[in-house]
Design an enzyme around this catalytic site. Structure first.
Site, PDB file in Angstrom:
ATOM      1  N   THR A 179       9.297 -12.369   2.628  1.00 39.27           N
ATOM      2  CA  THR A 179       8.986 -11.106   1.954  1.00 39.27           C
ATOM      3  C   THR A 179      11.110 -10.212   2.176  1.00 39.27           C
ATOM      4  O   THR A 179      11.160  -9.928   0.978  1.00 39.27           O
ATOM      5  CB  THR A 179       8.427 -10.402   3.004  1.00 39.27           C
ATOM      6  OG1 THR A 179       6.537 -10.410   2.451  1.00 39.27           O
ATOM      7  CG2 THR A 179       8.183  -8.525   2.545  1.00 39.27           C
ATOM      8  N   ASP A 193       5.283 -10.803  -4.024  1.00 43.06           N
ATOM      9  CA  ASP A 193       6.780 -11.545  -3.627  1.00 43.06           C
ATOM     10  C   ASP A 193       6.758 -12.752  -3.312  1.00 43.06           C
ATOM     11  O   ASP A 193       7.998 -13.641  -3.016  1.00 43.06           O
ATOM     12  CB  ASP A 193       6.903 -10.612  -2.096  1.00 43.06           C
ATOM     13  CG  ASP A 193       5.607 -10.915  -1.039  1.00 43.06           C
ATOM     14  OD1 ASP A 193       4.870 -11.379  -1.633  1.00 43.06           O
ATOM     15  OD2 ASP A 193       5.448 -10.451  -0.379  1.00 43.06           O
ATOM     16  N   HIS A 194       5.742 -13.169  -2.547  1.00 41.90           N
ATOM     17  CA  HIS A 194       6.157 -15.286  -2.277  1.00 41.90           C
ATOM     18  C   HIS A 194       4.048 -15.640  -2.665  1.00 41.90           C
ATOM     19  O   HIS A 194       3.762 -14.874  -2.621  1.00 41.90           O
ATOM     20  CB  HIS A 194       6.944 -15.094  -0.944  1.00 41.90           C
ATOM     21  CG  HIS A 194       5.859 -14.429  -0.176  1.00 41.90           C
ATOM     22  ND1 HIS A 194       4.652 -14.979   0.909  1.00 41.90           N
ATOM     23  CD2 HIS A 194       6.677 -13.396   1.337  1.00 41.90           C
ATOM     24  CE1 HIS A 194       4.753 -14.240   1.872  1.00 41.90           C
ATOM     25  NE2 HIS A 194       5.549 -13.235   1.853  1.00 41.90           N
ATOM     26  N   HIS A 230      -2.567 -10.080   2.888  1.00 42.28           N
ATOM     27  CA  HIS A 230      -1.257 -10.428   3.961  1.00 42.28           C
ATOM     28  C   HIS A 230      -2.232 -11.827   5.219  1.00 42.28           C
ATOM     29  O   HIS A 230      -2.743 -11.243   5.377  1.00 42.28           O
ATOM     30  CB  HIS A 230      -0.803  -9.841   5.305  1.00 42.28           C
ATOM     31  CG  HIS A 230       0.622 -10.033   4.958  1.00 42.28           C
ATOM     32  ND1 HIS A 230       0.665 -10.952   6.489  1.00 42.28           N
ATOM     33  CD2 HIS A 230       2.114  -9.879   5.393  1.00 42.28           C
ATOM     34  CE1 HIS A 230       1.688 -11.686   6.720  1.00 42.28           C
ATOM     35  NE2 HIS A 230       2.423 -10.810   6.100  1.00 42.28           N
ATOM     36  N   GLU A 241       1.488  -7.987  -1.893  1.00 42.67           N
ATOM     37  CA  GLU A 241       2.477  -8.937  -0.526  1.00 42.67           C
ATOM     38  C   GLU A 241       1.941 -10.379  -0.940  1.00 42.67           C
ATOM     39  O   GLU A 241      -0.079 -10.546  -1.495  1.00 42.67           O
ATOM     40  CB  GLU A 241       1.479  -7.981   0.324  1.00 42.67           C
ATOM     41  CG  GLU A 241       1.910  -8.880   1.617  1.00 42.67           C
ATOM     42  CD  GLU A 241       3.016  -9.458   2.446  1.00 42.67           C
ATOM     43  OE1 GLU A 241       3.052 -11.028   1.940  1.00 42.67           O
ATOM     44  OE2 GLU A 241       3.816  -9.113   1.785  1.00 42.67           O
TER      45      GLU A 241
END
Length: 707
Positions: A305, A481-482, A422, A261
């Site tokens: 996500t 993911d990003h 996150h 994440e």
């Protein structure tokens, strides 16, 4: 007595009767919010919005009856509106109890889905307090019957009715403004249906969903098979055949995907105060059993996500606005990894994620993708400090998933979605003693702490995989993911990266969109770091080729990263792009070597225009495919479209046990392979929360990804 008589006299007017019904309906809506729905109200402002959001739509709906002049029609019609609105509220209550979600228009109008959601188990889902949802209507009818409330035969007047409508619209406008303040892009960037209900109410959600549904139907009604043919022509021309030496390299192995994440590439090999931020991931990155990519970019849009997951599973892009998962994921046909691997190689598929199932609409999307199991937060103990706002902490997710992992039939395709790293990167003090940076930006400083925690969690998981014997029979894919640190905070990050914030520009922002991608194949001795340029859209064909699955017949916009014909132009969702030598940002071309703006020659401009046209075409075709559900017009040879009704994520563990029993000696679960010996005791973690108990869960229903 005078007060009672005064109230009776007021309620015996049309306006008074209208106000009575509005107040009563408002009260039971608020009752539903706090008794049956879990809206995740996090602060006084959100409580305020929740308290006012039923008012406008209730006034607007009930106010329709105020235009009726005849008293014989007015009272039956306003009571009918009240009854129907109560039915809508109550059906959502029942549906929510089973699915932790709100009823869409498609669910209401589609018999099969309503039947699945409400019949059979609906009686078991009723509660004693449900009487309160209907009690007010019964009482009002009795008051009318016994003439406590008298019929008002006086006409109310069109001006008065219009005034009620105007006030209702004014309140709704204020309500919508408040909702946008609390949740920007409320109606255009929807993560979860809960947001619409929380900020605008059940009625508004139903209208919003009806409009969205109709818009989708209109788009899809105009779609033709010829449009699918155009997409296929592009895909066929763009296809990159696999490299022979890599095709089938991991054939027959379990696939374990670890979703890192918000994890950016600069964390790899990064040191802070002399400490490696991610020492274990660094060792994997440089391992001879790993092929890692140093120029791999995320390509997400507003869906963040969910966009990353969509590209991973389907090799199609997210949408230009909003989330594909939430807008189209409930109805779209997919050619997704779980279904492809099940039908080609007999894989069992599962997702392990310690957040609520409805976030990003995963509970519906995964069914359409063909995921057989989804172990969401309901399968874990998330009480007290075991969870943060986005779900179960990573160390506990990996540990507590062993119970379910060891009962999966092999080979399996299992995805772990981590959450601790996150935004806003908060972590309990006892979970980390990492001495981080001191940039003055709390989010940047904490980012290194939560990344370090994630690294420790993965190391513990790997230790279990080694001890249990799963490691040698698996390929482990790890990917970011990003971005974690947004462009607005990159100036603070620049200091931590040893760069001058004053020299930071758009090119630097673009280069920071790199995220890790690693294929770890234990037993392989020829691992290396690959400098090929690629993006998340390329993951699926690359992985399937490693597993020995031919992808030529599928609709995939990515190309195999190992292929000699791999397309090295990486498209960003906003139509910018990066290639091996150049980066294009809003039409400005930068040299990757110098980081400086270049002034293209006529020949270069022609090449860049061609690259831009290809990026635009690819994104446009992907949007058409998803928005118009074009895959309904194309069924690859040997592929059976997924029927989502075949999947239900309730009682997943019991289903695993049932499969073991049904297969008997043919069962391939790790548990049965070890002669019915559990591996749960092999898992070792230093998570302090194991010694804690009690307390309400901290998982928030307000899971914004706004950073």
């Amino acid at each position: 007595m005078k007060a009672i008589n005064y109230l009776r006299s007021k309620m015996s007017t049309r306006l008074g009767f209208f106000i009575l019904l509005v107040v009563l309906f408002w009260a039971k809506t608020i009752y539903a919010y706090f008794t049956d729905f879990q809206l995740g109200l996090a602060n006084p402002f959100e409580y305020f919005i929740a308290f006012i959001n039923p008012i406008a739509t209730t006034m607007l709906l009930f106010g329709l009856a105020m235009y009726i002049k005849s008293s014989r029609l007015f009272y039956p019609i306003i009571l009918l509106i009240d009854g129907l609105n109560t039915l809508l509220l109550y059906l959502n209550v029942i549906y929510y109890r089973e699915f932790t979600d709100f009823m869409t228009v498609s669910t209401m109008t589609g018999y099969s889905k309503v039947n699945q959601g409400l019949s059979g188990s609906s009686l078991a889902l009723t509660m004693p307090h449900d009487v309160f949802y209907w009690l007010d209507i019964v009482l009002v009818l009795l008051l009318l019957l016994f003439r406590v409330i008298r019929i008002d035969n006086n006409k109310f007047g069109g001006k008065g009715a219009f005034a009620i409508t105007s006030v209702a619209l004014l309140i709704f406008t204020a309500n919508l403004s408040f909702g946008e303040m609390a949740r920007p892009q409320l109606l255009t960037r929807t993560f979860d249906r809960t947001y619409i209900v929380k900020y605008l109410g059940v009625d508004s959600f139903t209208v919003y969903d009806a409009i969205s549904t109709q818009h989708t139907k209109d788009l899809r009604a105009m779609a033709t098979k010829s449009e699918m043919n155009d997409v296929r022509k592009f895909i066929n021309k763009h296809y990159a055949a696999p490299e022979k030496s890599m095709f089938g390299l991991a054939k027959g192995k379990n696939v374990i995907i670890i979703h890192l994440e918000s994890f950016q590439q600069f964390l790899i090999d990064k040191k802070v105060n002399g400490q490696e931020v991610t020492p274990f991931l660094n060792s994997l990155y440089h391992s001879k059993s790993t092929i890692a990519f140093s120029n791999f970019f995320h390509q997400v849009g507003q869906g963040k996500t969910s966009d990353a997951e969509n590209m991973l599973e389907t090799s199609t892009y997210g949408l230009p606005q909003g989330s594909m998962f939430t807008q189209f994921g409930s109805d779209n046909i997919f050619q997704a990894a779980p279904a492809i691997l099940k039908q080609n190689k007999g894989y069992t598929s599962a997702v392990f994620h310690g957040n609520v199932a409805s976030f990003w609409n995963r509970n519906n999307v995964y069914k359409n993708m063909g995921y057989q199991y989804f172990f969401d937060e309901s399968y874990y103990d998330t009480s007290g400090d075991k969870a943060l706002g986005y779900g179960l902490k990573d160390k506990l997710l990996f540990r507590d998933s062993v119970k379910y992992l060891e009962r999966l039939q092999q080979p399996f395709y299992a995805k772990y979605i981590t959450v601790t790293n996150h935004f806003p990167y908060s972590i309990d003090s006892e979970d980390s003693n990492f001495k981080t940076t001191n940039t003055g930006d709390t989010k940047v400083d904490n980012y290194f702490k939560t990344a370090h925690y994630l690294d420790q969690a993965i190391q513990e998981f790997y230790a279990y995989l080694q001890k249990s014997g799963l490691l040698k029979n698996s390929i482990i894919m790890l990917y970011g993911d990003h971005y974690g640190i947004s462009n607005s905070e990159n100036l603070s990050l620049a200091r931590a990266l040893g760069k001058n914030p004053n020299d930071w520009n758009d090119f630097d922002n673009a280069q920071l969109q790199r995220v890790p991608l690693m294929f770890n194949i234990p037993g392989m001795k020829k691992g290396y770091i690959d400098n090929t340029y690629g993006g998340e859209i390329d993951v699926l064909p690359t992985l399937l080729h490693l597993l020995g699955v031919n992808t030529k017949q599928y609709i995939q916009f990515g190309t195999d990263l190992f292929s000699k014909k791999h397309d090295t132009v990486v498209a960003f969702r906003n139509r910018d792009w990066v290639s091996t030598k150049y980066t294009s940002i809003s039409g400005t071309i930068y040299s990757n070597k110098t980081g400086k703006v270049i002034h293209p020659t006529p020949h270069q401009r022609k090449v860049f225009n061609k690259m831009q046209a290809r990026v635009n075409t690819e994104l446009s075709f992907s949007d058409e495919l998803n928005e118009q559900n074009l895959l309904r017009f194309y069924n690859p040879s040997g592929f059976t479209p997924v029927n989502p009704k075949d999947y239900n994520y309730q009682n997943g563990f019991q289903k695993e046990l049932g499969t073991e029993t049904e297969l008997g000696k043919k069962s391939t679960s790790l548990y049965d392979k070890l002669k019915k010996k559990s591996t749960q005791s092999l898992y070792k973690t230093d998570a302090p929360e194991l010694n804690h108990s009690g307390g309400s869960s901290r998982i928030s229903k307000n899971n914004n990804e706004d950073n």
